[in-house]
Scaffold this active site. Sequence first.
Site, PDB file in Angstrom:
ATOM      1  N   LYS A 103     -41.545  37.902  18.882  1.00 20.85           N
ATOM      2  CA  LYS A 103     -40.458  38.831  19.195  1.00 20.85           C
ATOM      3  C   LYS A 103     -39.160  38.068  19.209  1.00 20.85           C
ATOM      4  CE  LYS A 103     -39.833  43.225  20.244  1.00 20.85           C
ATOM      5  NZ  LYS A 103     -40.645  44.379  19.799  1.00 20.85           N
TER       6      LYS A 103
HETATM    7  P1  NAD Z   1     -33.580  52.730  19.706  1.00 23.75           P
HETATM    8  O1  NAD Z   1     -32.507  51.756  19.978  1.00 23.75           O
HETATM    9  O2  NAD Z   1     -33.677  53.357  18.359  1.00 23.75           O
HETATM   10  O3  NAD Z   1     -33.512  53.920  20.787  1.00 23.75           O
HETATM   11  C1  NAD Z   1     -33.529  53.708  22.166  1.00 23.75           C
HETATM   12  C2  NAD Z   1     -33.270  55.026  22.866  1.00 23.75           C
HETATM   13  O4  NAD Z   1     -33.315  54.808  24.275  1.00 23.75           O
HETATM   14  C3  NAD Z   1     -31.887  55.633  22.550  1.00 23.75           C
HETATM   15  O5  NAD Z   1     -31.996  57.032  22.474  1.00 23.75           O
HETATM   16  C4  NAD Z   1     -31.071  55.244  23.793  1.00 23.75           C
HETATM   17  O6  NAD Z   1     -29.982  56.114  24.016  1.00 23.75           O
HETATM   18  C5  NAD Z   1     -32.139  55.368  24.866  1.00 23.75           C
HETATM   19  N1  NAD Z   1     -31.814  54.632  26.090  1.00 23.75           N
HETATM   20  C6  NAD Z   1     -31.249  53.413  26.195  1.00 23.75           C
HETATM   21  N2  NAD Z   1     -31.037  53.106  27.485  1.00 23.75           N
HETATM   22  C7  NAD Z   1     -31.509  54.151  28.195  1.00 23.75           C
HETATM   23  C8  NAD Z   1     -31.558  54.456  29.571  1.00 23.75           C
HETATM   24  N3  NAD Z   1     -31.082  53.594  30.478  1.00 23.75           N
HETATM   25  N4  NAD Z   1     -32.102  55.630  29.961  1.00 23.75           N
HETATM   26  C9  NAD Z   1     -32.563  56.513  29.034  1.00 23.75           C
HETATM   27  N5  NAD Z   1     -32.545  56.284  27.726  1.00 23.75           N
HETATM   28  C10 NAD Z   1     -32.010  55.125  27.309  1.00 23.75           C
HETATM   29  O7  NAD Z   1     -34.961  51.977  20.087  1.00 23.75           O
HETATM   30  P2  NAD Z   1     -36.420  52.323  19.575  1.00 23.75           P
HETATM   31  O8  NAD Z   1     -36.667  51.531  18.342  1.00 23.75           O
HETATM   32  O9  NAD Z   1     -36.624  53.785  19.588  1.00 23.75           O
HETATM   33  O10 NAD Z   1     -37.300  51.638  20.720  1.00 23.75           O
HETATM   34  C11 NAD Z   1     -37.581  52.279  21.953  1.00 23.75           C
HETATM   35  C12 NAD Z   1     -38.746  51.581  22.625  1.00 23.75           C
HETATM   36  O11 NAD Z   1     -39.887  51.635  21.764  1.00 23.75           O
HETATM   37  C13 NAD Z   1     -38.556  50.101  22.924  1.00 23.75           C
HETATM   38  O12 NAD Z   1     -39.265  49.787  24.114  1.00 23.75           O
HETATM   39  C14 NAD Z   1     -39.206  49.405  21.743  1.00 23.75           C
HETATM   40  O13 NAD Z   1     -39.642  48.096  22.057  1.00 23.75           O
HETATM   41  C15 NAD Z   1     -40.395  50.327  21.537  1.00 23.75           C
HETATM   42  N6  NAD Z   1     -40.973  50.242  20.180  1.00 23.75           N
HETATM   43  C16 NAD Z   1     -40.219  50.484  19.052  1.00 23.75           C
HETATM   44  C17 NAD Z   1     -40.823  50.442  17.818  1.00 23.75           C
HETATM   45  C18 NAD Z   1     -40.062  50.752  16.544  1.00 23.75           C
HETATM   46  O14 NAD Z   1     -40.691  50.789  15.468  1.00 23.75           O
HETATM   47  N7  NAD Z   1     -38.771  51.034  16.600  1.00 23.75           N
HETATM   48  C19 NAD Z   1     -42.188  50.121  17.692  1.00 23.75           C
HETATM   49  C20 NAD Z   1     -42.918  49.909  18.849  1.00 23.75           C
HETATM   50  C21 NAD Z   1     -42.318  49.963  20.088  1.00 23.75           C
END
Ligand code: NAD
Length: 414
Positions: free
Chosen positions: A109
Amino acid sequence: MTKASTHAHNPFEEVNEKVKKAGEFLNLKPGLLDVLTSCEREVVISIPLRRQDDVEVLTGYRVQHSSARGPRKGGIRFHQDVDLNEVRALASLMTWKTSLIDVPFGGAKGGVAVDATKLSVIEKEEIIRRWTRSLVHVLGHHRDIPAPDMGTDAKTMAWLMDEFHRLEGFQPACVTGKPVELFGAPGREEATGRGVARIAAATLTENGKKPKGATVVIQGFGNVGKFAALGCEELGMKVIAISDVTGGVVDKKGLDIKSLQTHPTLANAEVSERVGSSEVLEIECDVLIPAALGGVINESNADRIKTDFIIEGANQPITSAADRILREAGVVIVPDILANSGGVMGSYFEWTQNIQEFSWPIDKFRRELDSRMEKAFGQTHKVSKKYKVDLRTAAFIVAVERVANSFELRGSLV
Ligand code: NAD
């Protein structure tokens, strides 16, 4: 390599507790457990960023947890709370995730401690290019392959690929989650959310409930939250509340996700009922999907969660203490390493297509994704019944056993 110190809510220690628990079921030797709870390599860099007429120095990370089962794989996060222990935890989770879904990767990561919402496009490009230049010696399509995570996206991955090419020559498989027009794979962008939605439906069915009409609440409206919401809608579920960092929106009759998507943030959406970003988690529903930050369900709010099923879209959204409280209350929790593994599964498809210089149609991508995730879901349930344990413990038993076997087969003498 360095191990994390023990203090409350240390995310790396929380992952390692689960690894150790799985190790007890598998009778692993203490030395082998030490290997599995340590990171192979940790690189910390400084990133000088031009700010008007001065420079601000940011801290960047790449942690490689394990290469026992293949090149390390894992996203890059741009968020102000990124620190070494969080990156270690997320790198370790990638090892267990790639093992559970049985793809030939290890875990890694990366991250930069910076508020991505306050960066200009040029600043974001400068940061990822500098990050790539500083870390190029540990990256590569058979060493360590980054992907997007919170605060980074397909465009960020295109800059990373471009910088890598300048230094090492053409190698599109050096990073996944790229734009479809630039060696990305159709289907990768939606893969995590699609997998989350399918796991939600499968969990309801496994527990004798119908997905059709089931109410869903989601925290997060980014890559994971958005596609999970669309996927749930497609499978007949009703998304009654969703939130982003600006707050949340509620409609008990079911929200129109496609129209919400047209707004830059949910603050701009025209809806009659609103809720706070954190309070959204406490709305009564059949399925709750935390898909934003880690640690959002903890001892302070666990007893106010009113749902039967939690599907972990985000990584580590539930602390160990909250996990115990919820399980005692009868809530079924599908762990992150299973629930959000569609992303790295999709990355695996993109990587193999790049290496073969051949591209799949989206239907094939979706079919493969769905069937491989179903397989991992089935295996996790089987092991949970065999050992009479919760799904998280079962998922770790499957994942840890495979990595431990690979490590031993490779030979442990150095
Ligand atoms: P992203 O940046 O696209 O979206 C994050 C979302 O969370 C946004 O809508 C943002 O406004 C919201 N957010 C941020 N702070 C917040 C808060 N304090 N309260 C409420 N909402 C809040 O990120 P993502 O890629 O969707 O990732 C989200 C989670 O999923 C992370 O934990 C990431 O590690 C995990 N994840 C992502 C992927 C991927 O393929 N993108 C894969 C596996 C796991």
